[in-house]
Design an enzyme around this catalytic site. Structure first.
Site, PDB file in Angstrom:
ATOM      1  N   LYS A 114       0.832  -1.205   0.000  1.00 36.86           N
ATOM      2  CA  LYS A 114       0.000   0.000   0.000  1.00 36.86           C
ATOM      3  C   LYS A 114       0.864   1.252   0.000  1.00 36.86           C
ATOM      4  O   LYS A 114       1.777   1.384   0.804  1.00 36.86           O
ATOM      5  CB  LYS A 114      -0.918  -0.012   1.226  1.00 36.86           C
ATOM      6  CG  LYS A 114      -1.831   1.206   1.344  1.00 36.86           C
ATOM      7  CD  LYS A 114      -2.760   1.054   2.534  1.00 36.86           C
ATOM      8  CE  LYS A 114      -3.653   2.260   2.711  1.00 36.86           C
ATOM      9  NZ  LYS A 114      -2.899   3.447   3.187  1.00 36.86           N
ATOM     10  N   SER A 135      -2.293   4.838  -3.292  1.00 38.33           N
ATOM     11  CA  SER A 135      -2.696   5.575  -2.092  1.00 38.33           C
ATOM     12  C   SER A 135      -1.646   6.580  -1.688  1.00 38.33           C
ATOM     13  O   SER A 135      -0.447   6.311  -1.771  1.00 38.33           O
ATOM     14  CB  SER A 135      -2.917   4.581  -0.936  1.00 38.33           C
ATOM     15  OG  SER A 135      -3.211   5.260   0.274  1.00 38.33           O
ATOM     16  N   HIS A 148      -2.005   7.718   1.480  1.00 32.23           N
ATOM     17  CA  HIS A 148      -2.305   7.612   2.914  1.00 32.23           C
ATOM     18  C   HIS A 148      -3.316   8.675   3.340  1.00 32.23           C
ATOM     19  O   HIS A 148      -3.217   9.256   4.418  1.00 32.23           O
ATOM     20  CB  HIS A 148      -1.026   7.728   3.750  1.00 32.23           C
ATOM     21  CG  HIS A 148      -1.097   6.992   5.055  1.00 32.23           C
ATOM     22  ND1 HIS A 148      -0.766   5.660   5.178  1.00 32.23           N
ATOM     23  CD2 HIS A 148      -1.464   7.386   6.296  1.00 32.23           C
ATOM     24  CE1 HIS A 148      -0.916   5.276   6.437  1.00 32.23           C
ATOM     25  NE2 HIS A 148      -1.353   6.318   7.142  1.00 32.23           N
ATOM     26  N   ARG A 176      -2.173  12.170   4.538  1.00 36.27           N
ATOM     27  CA  ARG A 176      -1.738  12.351   5.916  1.00 36.27           C
ATOM     28  C   ARG A 176      -0.231  12.217   6.115  1.00 36.27           C
ATOM     29  O   ARG A 176       0.241  12.292   7.256  1.00 36.27           O
ATOM     30  CB  ARG A 176      -2.466  11.339   6.810  1.00 36.27           C
ATOM     31  CG  ARG A 176      -3.959  11.587   6.883  1.00 36.27           C
ATOM     32  CD  ARG A 176      -4.699  10.447   7.559  1.00 36.27           C
ATOM     33  NE  ARG A 176      -4.254  10.206   8.916  1.00 36.27           N
ATOM     34  CZ  ARG A 176      -4.580  10.959   9.973  1.00 36.27           C
ATOM     35  NH1 ARG A 176      -5.352  12.027   9.798  1.00 36.27           N
ATOM     36  NH2 ARG A 176      -4.149  10.662  11.181  1.00 36.27           N
ATOM     37  N   GLY A 195      -8.691   6.934  -1.505  1.00 35.06           N
ATOM     38  CA  GLY A 195      -8.492   8.374  -1.624  1.00 35.06           C
ATOM     39  C   GLY A 195      -9.710   9.120  -2.122  1.00 35.06           C
ATOM     40  O   GLY A 195      -9.979   9.132  -3.327  1.00 35.06           O
ATOM     41  N   VAL A 227     -12.891   8.524  -1.808  1.00 34.84           N
ATOM     42  CA  VAL A 227     -14.077   7.745  -2.173  1.00 34.84           C
ATOM     43  C   VAL A 227     -15.111   7.886  -1.062  1.00 34.84           C
ATOM     44  O   VAL A 227     -14.826   7.590   0.100  1.00 34.84           O
ATOM     45  CB  VAL A 227     -13.720   6.261  -2.389  1.00 34.84           C
ATOM     46  CG1 VAL A 227     -14.961   5.463  -2.750  1.00 34.84           C
ATOM     47  CG2 VAL A 227     -12.653   6.122  -3.465  1.00 34.84           C
ATOM     48  N   GLY A 283     -11.684   4.737   3.599  1.00 29.80           N
ATOM     49  CA  GLY A 283     -11.229   4.954   4.961  1.00 29.80           C
ATOM     50  C   GLY A 283     -12.172   5.749   5.836  1.00 29.80           C
ATOM     51  O   GLY A 283     -12.965   5.196   6.586  1.00 29.80           O
ATOM     52  N   ARG A 284     -12.115   7.068   5.750  1.00 31.85           N
ATOM     53  CA  ARG A 284     -12.832   7.927   6.696  1.00 31.85           C
ATOM     54  C   ARG A 284     -14.331   7.614   6.809  1.00 31.85           C
ATOM     55  O   ARG A 284     -14.861   7.594   7.923  1.00 31.85           O
ATOM     56  CB  ARG A 284     -12.602   9.399   6.333  1.00 31.85           C
ATOM     57  CG  ARG A 284     -11.162   9.872   6.603  1.00 31.85           C
ATOM     58  CD  ARG A 284     -10.963  11.304   6.120  1.00 31.85           C
ATOM     59  NE  ARG A 284      -9.625  11.822   6.413  1.00 31.85           N
ATOM     60  CZ  ARG A 284      -8.578  11.742   5.589  1.00 31.85           C
ATOM     61  NH1 ARG A 284      -8.712  11.121   4.410  1.00 31.85           N
ATOM     62  NH2 ARG A 284      -7.409  12.242   5.932  1.00 31.85           N
TER      63      ARG A 284
END
Length: 344
Positions: free
Chosen positions: A215, A237, A239, A242, A271, A273, A293-294
Site C-alpha cells: 500500500k 494511495s 495515505h 496524511r 483516496g 471515495v 477509509g474515513r
C-alpha cells in the site's frame, strides 16, 4: 439504521477530532494530524476528493443491464461489492476514543463480514492497536486483512508471524506510513523499504501461504517494482493525504498505473471515495477493488457494526444505480467507455 442517524451520532462522539462534514473534503480539518485531517495545508487530502469529483460519467439507458451484478473476486477472496474497509488504527488519538480500539476493530470486521465484503486492520503505537487488530481477525475466523507498518528490525517479523496465526490469508504493508508524524511523535519512526527488503518480506508471507498487498504506490515505476518484488496487489494511495503534502490525487495517477500493470497485479485504490458512484469511477479508471477509509470510521463510531453494515448497504445501492445508468451489467464492464471526455 439510517445513515443520517449514524452520522449524527458520530458527529457528537468525534467532537474535536472530526466534524463529520456534509462533504468530507479536508477543508475544515487541514493540518489536523493526529485527528482525521490532512497533513500540512491539507492539499493532498483535498486533491483526492477534487480529482475524483472531476471524473464525469456517460449516462446510457439503451441496454439490458437492468439488474447489475456487483460481485467480484480478488486475492482469493469474494466481495459482494468491490470494496474494502481501509486499515485505520489509533481510535483514541485520531477519533476521540468514543469506541475502544477493540470495539472499533470488531465493528469494522464484523460489519464488513456480515455485508459480504472484507475489512482491514491497522497497526501502530501503543501496542493495543495491533493487539486489537489481531484479536479482531481471530474473532471473525481470519475474515480480514492485516496491515503491518514498515517497522525496522525484529518488530516487523514478529508482528507478521503473529498475524499469520490469526487465520488471515492476505497481509499488507502500508509503506505510505513511512515518516508518519504520529509515530514519529511517539518515538517509533517507520521507514521506506528497499526492493531487497520487500522481496524478503513478501517471500516470508508467501512461505506462510498468504498473499501480500503493498500500500502506498503513486507512480508507474513503483507499480512495476511491486510486481518485480513479488507483491500480489498494490494500493494506489497517498495515505489519505496524511503523510506528504502536495501530492496529486489518487484518481489522477491511477489511469497511468492501471495502463502499465493491469492484468499483472491486483490494483486497489483509495483516496476521496465517499459513495457508490465514486466506487464506479475508480473501477472505470482501472481499479480492481476500492478501499475506503474515513467514511467507514464515521460509520463504525456512529453505529458500530450496524452502522458499518448500513454504510455498505448504501454503497451497494448507489453503485447498483450508477451501473444501471451507465450500462454496466457487471463490475468488469466498468471501463473507460463510461467516462466522459476521457482521452487516454
Amino acid at each position: 439504521m439510517e445513515m443520517k442517524d449514524v452520522r449524527a451520532r458520530a458527529r457528537e462522539a468525534m467532537k474535536g477530532y472530526c466534524r463529520v462534514c456534509p462533504v468530507c473534503d479536508g477543508r475544515a480539518c487541514s493540518g489536523e494530524v493526529p485527528g482525521m485531517g490532512g497533513l500540512g495545508t491539507g492539499s493532498a487530502f483535498r486533491a483526492n476528493v477534487t480529482a475524483l469529483a472531476g471524473v464525469k460519467l456517460n449516462m446510457r439507458l439503451m441496454h439490458g443491464a437492468a439488474q447489475p451484478d456487483t460481485a467480484t473476486s480478488a486475492l482469493g477472496l469474494d466481495f459482494d461489492i468491490p470494496v474494502l474497509a481501509a486499515p485505520i488504527g489509533g481510535v483514541s488519538f485520531n477519533m476521540g476514543g468514543a469506541l475502544s480500539e477493540d470495539a472499533y476493530v470488531d465493528a469494522i470486521l464484523g460489519g464488513c463480514r456480515a455485508s459480504g465484503i472484507v475489512g482491514c486492520t491497522g497497526d501502530g503505537v501503543p501496542p493495543f492497536i495491533i493487539d486489537a487488530a489481531l484479536g479482531g481477525i481471530r474473532k471473525v475466523d481470519g475474515h480480514g486483512i492485516v496491515f503491518i507498518k514498515p517497522w525496522d528490525g525484529e518488530e516487523l517479523e514478529q508482528k507478521l508471524e503473529a498475524a499469520f496465526d490469526t487465520g488471515a490469508r492476505v497481509f499488507g504493508m502500508d509503506v505510505d506510513a513511512a515518516g508518519l508524524i504520529t509515530l514519529r511523535k511517539m518515538g517509533r519512526p517507520v521507514s521506506p523499504k528497499t526492493p531487497e527488503q520487500l522481496r524478503e518480506i513478501i517471500a516470508m508471507v508467501h512461505a506462510a501461504g498468504g498473499k501480500f498487498i503493498l500500500k502506498g504506490v503513486m507512480t508507474v515505476d513503483e507499480a512495476e517494482l511491486a510486481i518485480t518484488v513479488g507483491a500480489d496487489a498494490i494500493v494506489v494511495s497517498n495515505h489519505g493525504g496524511r503523510v506528504l503534502d502536495h501530492t496529486p490525487g489518487t484518481a489522477e495517477v491511477l489511469p497511468d498505473i492501471a495502463e502499465a500493470v493491469h492484468g499483472r497485479i491486483c490494483i486497489i485504490v483509495d483516496g476521496g471515495v465517499r459513495d457508490g458512484v465514486d466506487v464506479l469511477k475508480m473501477l472505470a479508471l482501472g481499479a480492481d477493488l476500492v478501499m475506503i477509509g474515513r467514511p467507514f470510521a464515521v460509520a463504525a463510531i456512529g453505529g458500530g457494526q450496524e452502522g458499518v453494515a448500513a454504510y455498505v448497504a448504501a454503497l451497494k445501492a448507489q453503485l447498483t444505480q450508477a451501473m444501471v445508468l451507465t450500462g454496466c451489467a457487471n463490475v468488469a464492464e466498468a471501463d473507460r467507455r463510461i467516462l466522459y471526455g476521457f482521452k487516454r
